[in-house]
Every structure is written in C-alpha cells, then in structure tokens.
Design a protein around this motif. Structure first.
Motif, mmCIF file in Angstrom:
data_model
loop_
_atom_site.group_PDB
_atom_site.id
_atom_site.type_symbol
_atom_site.label_atom_id
_atom_site.label_comp_id
_atom_site.label_asym_id
_atom_site.label_seq_id
_atom_site.Cartn_x
_atom_site.Cartn_y
_atom_site.Cartn_z
ATOM 1 N N TRP A 1 0.262 0.951 -14.829
ATOM 2 C CA TRP A 1 0.754 -0.429 -14.861
ATOM 3 C C TRP A 1 2.427 -0.636 -13.914
ATOM 4 O O TRP A 1 2.707 -1.616 -13.155
ATOM 5 C CB TRP A 1 1.101 -1.064 -16.051
ATOM 6 C CG TRP A 1 2.163 -0.202 -16.951
ATOM 7 C CD1 TRP A 1 1.970 0.508 -17.782
ATOM 8 C CD2 TRP A 1 3.514 -0.356 -16.979
ATOM 9 N NE1 TRP A 1 2.816 1.306 -18.520
ATOM 10 C CE2 TRP A 1 3.899 0.387 -18.072
ATOM 11 C CE3 TRP A 1 4.294 -1.233 -16.083
ATOM 12 C CZ2 TRP A 1 5.269 0.542 -18.126
ATOM 13 C CZ3 TRP A 1 5.680 -1.312 -16.499
ATOM 14 C CH2 TRP A 1 6.111 -0.212 -17.634
ATOM 15 N N ALA A 2 2.919 0.612 -13.836
ATOM 16 C CA ALA A 2 4.387 0.506 -13.237
ATOM 17 C C ALA A 2 4.401 0.283 -11.671
ATOM 18 O O ALA A 2 4.900 -0.498 -11.172
ATOM 19 C CB ALA A 2 5.083 1.836 -13.553
ATOM 20 N N PRO A 3 3.461 1.130 -11.072
ATOM 21 C CA PRO A 3 3.269 0.850 -9.386
ATOM 22 C C PRO A 3 3.170 -0.534 -9.276
ATOM 23 O O PRO A 3 3.862 -1.292 -8.324
ATOM 24 C CB PRO A 3 2.195 1.986 -8.927
ATOM 25 C CG PRO A 3 2.474 3.087 -9.909
ATOM 26 C CD PRO A 3 2.364 2.352 -11.289
ATOM 27 N N LYS B 1 0.959 -1.224 -0.073
ATOM 28 C CA LYS B 1 0.157 -0.154 0.182
ATOM 29 C C LYS B 1 1.016 1.244 -0.126
ATOM 30 O O LYS B 1 0.554 2.247 -0.880
ATOM 31 C CB LYS B 1 -0.868 0.199 1.252
ATOM 32 C CG LYS B 1 -2.178 1.162 1.367
ATOM 33 C CD LYS B 1 -2.649 1.206 2.577
ATOM 34 C CE LYS B 1 -3.426 2.374 2.401
ATOM 35 N NZ LYS B 1 -3.191 3.624 2.026
ATOM 36 N N SER B 2 1.877 1.209 0.771
ATOM 37 C CA SER B 2 2.712 2.365 0.763
ATOM 38 C C SER B 2 3.473 2.667 -0.351
ATOM 39 O O SER B 2 3.730 3.722 -1.171
ATOM 40 C CB SER B 2 3.902 2.150 2.025
ATOM 41 O OG SER B 2 3.124 1.969 3.197
ATOM 42 N N VAL B 3 3.923 1.625 -1.085
ATOM 43 C CA VAL B 3 4.650 1.724 -2.295
ATOM 44 C C VAL B 3 3.671 2.249 -3.483
ATOM 45 O O VAL B 3 4.077 3.139 -4.198
ATOM 46 C CB VAL B 3 5.281 0.310 -2.676
ATOM 47 C CG1 VAL B 3 5.691 0.142 -4.010
ATOM 48 C CG2 VAL B 3 6.342 0.012 -1.865
ATOM 49 N N ILE B 4 2.390 1.646 -3.469
ATOM 50 C CA ILE B 4 1.404 2.068 -4.322
ATOM 51 C C ILE B 4 1.362 3.438 -4.121
ATOM 52 O O ILE B 4 1.135 4.261 -5.060
ATOM 53 C CB ILE B 4 0.239 1.161 -4.407
ATOM 54 C CG1 ILE B 4 0.478 -0.233 -4.799
ATOM 55 C CG2 ILE B 4 -0.794 1.676 -5.266
ATOM 56 C CD1 ILE B 4 1.089 -0.298 -6.197
ATOM 57 N N ASP B 5 0.918 3.971 -2.971
ATOM 58 C CA ASP B 5 0.627 5.418 -2.854
ATOM 59 C C ASP B 5 1.689 6.339 -3.218
ATOM 60 O O ASP B 5 1.503 7.443 -3.752
ATOM 61 C CB ASP B 5 0.213 5.648 -1.282
ATOM 62 C CG ASP B 5 -1.057 5.013 -0.993
ATOM 63 O OD1 ASP B 5 -1.961 4.763 -1.758
ATOM 64 O OD2 ASP B 5 -1.106 4.702 0.427
#
Length: 107
Positions: free
Chosen positions: A53-55, A36-40
């Motif tokens: 698509w990259a995240p 979740k932190s990485v996607i955010d």
C-alpha cells in the motif's frame, strides 16, 4: 484527461478552460511516467506488507500535490473538479501496477 479539464471548466470565460485542458493533458502525460518510476523504485525498497500500500499512497500524494500546485499557479478555476478524475485514474493505475509487480516478487 485534458478534455475532462476543459469540460469541468467550461462555465468560465475562455481561454481559461483551454488552459486548464492543456495543463492537465501535459501533467497527465508526465505523471504517468513519474508514477511508474516511483512505484518501481519504492516497491523494491519497502518491505512486505507495507510494499502493498505504501508505494501507491506515496505516488498519489505526490501526484495530488503537483496537480494542485500547478493548476493553482496556472489559474485553473475548478481545481478540485479538474483533478478528481485524473487522480482517481492515476491512483488506480498505480495501485494495480504495484500489486502486479508485488505479486510476481512475493513477500
């Protein structure tokens, strides 16, 4: 996901399946927060259309790397079978979450 790890490693001598389950259960809890932190973080830094698509792809590669390394270090016998389902579930979650926040923000 810890019970999945125990299940796919059940053919090996105890306590290896139990250790695999404990490792996977712990990793699943930590990776959910990390995903979740990485996607955010990435979804705000990457421009459209790559933000679609990259995240999730980066999060999936990071999760796979951590799972492989930690299961190998802990001696999990069936590493690929152990991480297949958790990685599929976490990547699906990361993709859906990323699309949901991208749709709200727009291109």
């Amino acid at each position: 996901m810890g019970s999945w790890a125990v299940f796919v490693n059940h053919g090996h001598d105890m306590p290896r399946p139990i250790y695999a389950g404990l490792v996977q259960g712990t990793m699943s809890a930590g990776l959910t927060l990390l995903l979740k932190s990485v996607i955010d973080g990435l979804s705000h830094r990457i421009a459209y259309p790559m933000q679609l698509w990259a995240p999730p792809a980066i999060a999936c590669l990071g999760s796979a790397s951590l799972l492989l390394a930690i299961h190998a270090a802990s001696g999990t016998p069936e590493i690929w079978k152990t991480i297949a389902v958790p990685l599929l579930v976490s990547t699906s979650y990361a993709t859906l979450y990323n699309y949901s926040i991208s749709a709200r923000r727009g291109p």
